[in-house]
Design a protein around this motif. Structure first.
Motif, PDB file in Angstrom:
ATOM      1  N   LYS A 246      37.237  43.637  39.850  1.00 38.38           N
ATOM      2  CA  LYS A 246      36.061  44.491  39.612  1.00 38.38           C
ATOM      3  C   LYS A 246      36.133  45.835  40.332  1.00 38.38           C
ATOM      4  O   LYS A 246      35.533  46.804  39.879  1.00 38.38           O
ATOM      5  N   LEU A 247      36.875  45.896  41.430  1.00 42.58           N
ATOM      6  CA  LEU A 247      36.954  47.139  42.205  1.00 42.58           C
ATOM      7  C   LEU A 247      38.153  48.004  41.845  1.00 42.58           C
ATOM      8  O   LEU A 247      38.381  49.033  42.473  1.00 42.58           O
ATOM      9  N   ARG A 248      38.930  47.581  40.841  1.00 37.63           N
ATOM     10  CA  ARG A 248      40.144  48.317  40.491  1.00 37.63           C
ATOM     11  C   ARG A 248      40.226  48.557  38.974  1.00 37.63           C
ATOM     12  O   ARG A 248      39.579  47.881  38.196  1.00 37.63           O
ATOM     13  N   ASN A 249      41.071  49.516  38.608  1.00 41.29           N
ATOM     14  CA  ASN A 249      41.331  49.813  37.198  1.00 41.29           C
ATOM     15  C   ASN A 249      42.740  49.398  36.801  1.00 41.29           C
ATOM     16  O   ASN A 249      43.261  49.869  35.798  1.00 41.29           O
ATOM     17  N   THR A 250      43.362  48.560  37.606  1.00 43.85           N
ATOM     18  CA  THR A 250      44.748  48.170  37.384  1.00 43.85           C
ATOM     19  C   THR A 250      44.835  46.667  37.162  1.00 43.85           C
ATOM     20  O   THR A 250      43.877  45.928  37.404  1.00 43.85           O
ATOM     21  N   TRP A 251      46.007  46.222  36.710  1.00 41.88           N
ATOM     22  CA  TRP A 251      46.217  44.820  36.344  1.00 41.88           C
ATOM     23  C   TRP A 251      47.031  44.093  37.395  1.00 41.88           C
ATOM     24  O   TRP A 251      47.892  44.680  38.029  1.00 41.88           O
ATOM     25  N   GLU A 252      46.752  42.820  37.535  1.00 42.58           N
ATOM     26  CA  GLU A 252      47.510  41.994  38.470  1.00 42.58           C
ATOM     27  C   GLU A 252      47.618  40.571  37.942  1.00 42.58           C
ATOM     28  O   GLU A 252      46.862  40.164  37.064  1.00 42.58           O
ATOM     29  N   MET A 253      48.559  39.841  38.497  1.00 42.37           N
ATOM     30  CA  MET A 253      48.734  38.433  38.158  1.00 42.37           C
ATOM     31  C   MET A 253      47.667  37.625  38.882  1.00 42.37           C
ATOM     32  O   MET A 253      47.280  37.990  39.991  1.00 42.37           O
ATOM     33  N   PRO A 254      47.214  36.529  38.291  1.00 42.01           N
ATOM     34  CA  PRO A 254      46.309  35.659  39.040  1.00 42.01           C
ATOM     35  C   PRO A 254      47.000  35.207  40.331  1.00 42.01           C
ATOM     36  O   PRO A 254      48.148  34.766  40.309  1.00 42.01           O
ATOM     37  N   ALA A 255      46.307  35.367  41.444  1.00 42.63           N
ATOM     38  CA  ALA A 255      46.903  35.056  42.748  1.00 42.63           C
ATOM     39  C   ALA A 255      45.812  35.064  43.799  1.00 42.63           C
ATOM     40  O   ALA A 255      44.713  35.559  43.561  1.00 42.63           O
ATOM     41  N   GLY A 256      46.157  34.545  44.965  1.00 43.20           N
ATOM     42  CA  GLY A 256      45.200  34.610  46.053  1.00 43.20           C
ATOM     43  C   GLY A 256      45.672  33.890  47.287  1.00 43.20           C
ATOM     44  O   GLY A 256      46.748  33.280  47.317  1.00 43.20           O
TER      45      GLY A 256
END
Length: 142
Positions: free
Chosen positions: A38-48
């Protein structure tokens, strides 16, 4: 600014208590799954982060559901990794998920999920995600 150095290691080579992250490179209907925070305009892999008293596998399952709504999926362990960035070394475990059923996106920090034929250009962590994607793509296609 120094580039992160990612080293891949054999699966299960890093003791569980030394792992900090689980990353789940995923496909749904033969397309790669990426999420947008929600705080970014970029894509990432599900992770944590792996939580206290949680295994890397449990974290991978939890993160995949929380960030994509995946209800049915298979998980394959790909590799352990270490990432040296600005003198800080963090370790994690990489999984590949084949998602067969997506439910609604749970209320979380994720704004949306999207499906791609290839690695998207606008990545949150481009240097790290590029090499992880290549490794997973190579291993999952064999």
């Amino acid at each position: 600014m120094t580039k992160p150095i990612v080293n891949f290691l054999d699966p299960l080579s890093i003791p569980e208590e030394n792992l900090k992250y689980s990353i789940v490179c995923s496909k749904y209907q033969n397309k790669w799954v990426f999420v947008r925070h929600k705080l970014r305009n970029t894509w990432e892999m599900p992770a944590g982060h792996i939580e206290e008293n949680e295994s890397a596998l449990q974290a991978a399952r939890r993160e995949l559901y929380e960030e994509t709504g995946a209800k049915e999926f298979s998980l394959k362990l790909i590799a352990d990794y270490s990432c040296d960035w600005q003198g800080e070394i963090n370790c994690g475990r990489i999984f590949f998920a084949n998602i067969t059923h997506l439910g609604e996106l749970p209320e979380s920090e994720i704004a949306e999920i999207c499906f791609f034929n290839n690695l998207p250009e606008e990545l949150t962590y481009p240097v790290i995600q590029n090499v992880i994607f290549e490794k997973v793509n190579m291993v999952s296609s064999t």
